[in-house]
Design a protein around this motif. Sequence first.
Motif, PDB file in Angstrom:
ATOM      1  N   LYS A 134      34.130  34.395  59.059  1.00 56.71           N
ATOM      2  CA  LYS A 134      33.083  35.329  58.632  1.00 56.71           C
ATOM      3  C   LYS A 134      33.623  36.301  57.568  1.00 56.71           C
ATOM      4  N   GLU A 141      32.768  36.668  53.431  1.00 57.59           N
ATOM      5  CA  GLU A 141      32.369  37.933  52.804  1.00 57.59           C
ATOM      6  C   GLU A 141      33.279  38.267  51.616  1.00 57.59           C
ATOM      7  N   LYS A 197      32.273  36.029  48.708  1.00 56.68           N
ATOM      8  CA  LYS A 197      31.033  36.511  48.074  1.00 56.68           C
ATOM      9  C   LYS A 197      31.322  37.737  47.203  1.00 56.68           C
ATOM     10  N   THR A 198      32.194  38.608  47.673  1.00 53.33           N
ATOM     11  CA  THR A 198      32.552  39.816  46.924  1.00 53.33           C
ATOM     12  C   THR A 198      33.271  39.460  45.633  1.00 53.33           C
ATOM     13  N   ILE A 240      36.291  45.190  54.293  1.00 52.62           N
ATOM     14  CA  ILE A 240      35.590  44.093  54.952  1.00 52.62           C
ATOM     15  C   ILE A 240      36.308  43.775  56.256  1.00 52.62           C
TER      16      ILE A 240
END
Length: 178
Positions: free
Chosen positions: A31, A35, A38-39, A176
């Motif tokens: 997970k 993230e 995507k960042t 994150i």
Amino acid sequence: MSENHKSDFRKSCIKKLKFVSRFTKNYKDKKIVNEIYKTICKLKKENVLLYIPLDLEVDVYPLIKRLRREKRVQVFVPYMEGLSFKAVKYRLPLKTKKFGIKEPNNSFSSRKIDLAIVPAVGIDGANKRIGFGKGMYDRFFYNLNYKPTILFTQRKLCKTTEILSDKYDIKANIIISS
């Protein structure tokens, strides 16, 4: 704030991270890595500093493999030099060095890091990193003559509202965790 209090906070965070890693490590890591990916895409960064993970840190190997396969960004990792490190291009094979950290062979790169993904043991009220206490990341960023975007990652958020950091401790632009 006293070094003793910082040390106590570090110990409590390590304890939390050890507990989490036994139960939901793989799920949380996937997970978090998603993230981070995507960042990276959203920020359109080209030269990314990642890390070779230790047991308590988010496993970013799948991210390194994906970024290298897609050739979307240049992937760099720390190469230890004395009390600090330099960013070298990630390439195989990796060798186990000091503190059990794996690293590629030494190489030279003049590229500027756009984004640094940095593992954190804890995060204080100023969004500054509490690490393992060796100061290697702090020295690395202090010696740069530019300021990349810094992203902290943790398997489980361990953050306090108290200010435990010193002025030289690095600060996150992005955090994150799960």
